[in-house]
Design a protein around this motif. Sequence first.
Motif, PDB file in Angstrom:
ATOM      1  N   GLN A 244       0.835  -1.207   0.000  1.00  0.00           N
ATOM      2  CA  GLN A 244       0.000   0.000   0.000  1.00  0.00           C
ATOM      3  C   GLN A 244       0.871   1.259   0.000  1.00  0.00           C
ATOM      4  O   GLN A 244       0.619   2.214  -0.743  1.00  0.00           O
ATOM      5  CB  GLN A 244      -0.932  -0.019   1.236  1.00  0.00           C
ATOM      6  N   VAL A 245       1.945   1.251   0.802  1.00  0.00           N
ATOM      7  CA  VAL A 245       2.876   2.393   0.836  1.00  0.00           C
ATOM      8  C   VAL A 245       3.508   2.569  -0.545  1.00  0.00           C
ATOM      9  O   VAL A 245       3.608   3.679  -1.078  1.00  0.00           O
ATOM     10  CB  VAL A 245       3.972   2.162   1.909  1.00  0.00           C
ATOM     11  N   GLN A 246       3.910   1.456  -1.142  1.00  0.00           N
ATOM     12  CA  GLN A 246       4.545   1.495  -2.478  1.00  0.00           C
ATOM     13  C   GLN A 246       3.582   2.068  -3.510  1.00  0.00           C
ATOM     14  O   GLN A 246       3.962   2.898  -4.343  1.00  0.00           O
ATOM     15  CB  GLN A 246       4.991   0.082  -2.873  1.00  0.00           C
ATOM     16  N   LEU A 247       2.316   1.631  -3.420  1.00  0.00           N
ATOM     17  CA  LEU A 247       1.302   2.121  -4.361  1.00  0.00           C
ATOM     18  C   LEU A 247       1.120   3.633  -4.198  1.00  0.00           C
ATOM     19  O   LEU A 247       1.082   4.379  -5.187  1.00  0.00           O
ATOM     20  CB  LEU A 247      -0.017   1.381  -4.099  1.00  0.00           C
ATOM     21  N   GLU A 248       1.019   4.082  -2.949  1.00  0.00           N
ATOM     22  CA  GLU A 248       0.809   5.520  -2.710  1.00  0.00           C
ATOM     23  C   GLU A 248       2.016   6.321  -3.198  1.00  0.00           C
ATOM     24  O   GLU A 248       1.865   7.414  -3.746  1.00  0.00           O
ATOM     25  CB  GLU A 248       0.547   5.774  -1.224  1.00  0.00           C
TER      26      GLU A 248
END
Length: 342
Positions: A244-248
């Motif tokens: 999720q952090v990578q996506l954001e």
Amino acid sequence: MLCEQKYGALLNNLSSPEAVEAELRAQGCVDFVGCSAPVPEGAGGAPEQDRLPEVTGTSSQDGETEREIGSRAAGEVAATPRLSPNIRCLVYPKGDISRFKPARPRAYGLLGYYLLDAASVLPALVLDVQEGHSVLDLCAAPGGKALALLQTGLLRFLCVNDVSSSRTARLRAVLRSFVHKELLTDDRVRITSFDGRKWEEFERNFFDRVLVDVPCTTDRHSLIEEENNIFKRARTKERQRLPQVQLELLLSGIQAARPGGEVVYSTCSLSQLQNQYVVEQALQQAREEHGVALEVVDLRPLTHLFRDTFHFAPDTHLGELVLPHLSANFGPIYLCKLRRLN
Ligand code: SAM
């Protein structure tokens, strides 16, 4: 990955590059960039002077670089990707597991090379930095890829960012060891320590190129290092949040790029969840939630170009993956390049 990792020496064009390269060549090293895509005689070589060097692959009338033309003439691949010029990274040949000595200060007291996994140079290479570009390195510490980008000598502005203040301090120290301080002025190189996920709140549609080299499970490191290992139970939640952090971060990087600008996403993980899945989600959310259309740039010609140095995974449907291999123990490095269409 349990065998000893191979390194590459990223040559510092600002500190006796010819002498350093000659010394490394005498030890049997080769520049994996130059030897895969040979530059015509007289066009290469960074001058040793008080400025960043000129373009190695100069442009022809239709904008094609000599490096591209050179490889076409060799009949290799029709669509050789455009590479950021002037980046030289020396490696010991396949099967040779010699180690590099630590770099020492050379001209102007700057270090002659930066040691890193040679596959880490690929994201900076495929970013295709050109004259006058403004570039954002969203997760930049400790700074290997930022240093590679600076070697091009073409940037009008480089912004290097990392959320961790201690790692940002290390990044600053690295840059000072390799780059003249006159070139590290705020109007040329901005060093910041923001949460990259919030970048789009204050700077959108601006950068020609954006590198999003995200925090990941650092698979090779996690296999051999006990301390602070991300697979420890205490870090389970953090690990599960990573995609999720990578996506954001990727979505933020996409919005920081200008229409027509290009974004390279990279990890040092084998996990599809952190690689292809993140890119797929980002493509969808960028389109549906931000009205940004993107195309995926085909990097298969790159795998062809560097097939003698790296072992690439045969069937990644999105992006490319350097797989550690006994005779070429680099990686893992995943990279995917996106171009903003609007
Ligand atoms: N690009 C670097 C290089 O070539 O040396 C390596 C980057 S490392 C893989 C990932 C970095 O992302 C770490 O330094 C970490 O501190 C930083 N990071 C983690 N979360 C971040 C966030 N939300 N915003 C910006 N940086 C972040």
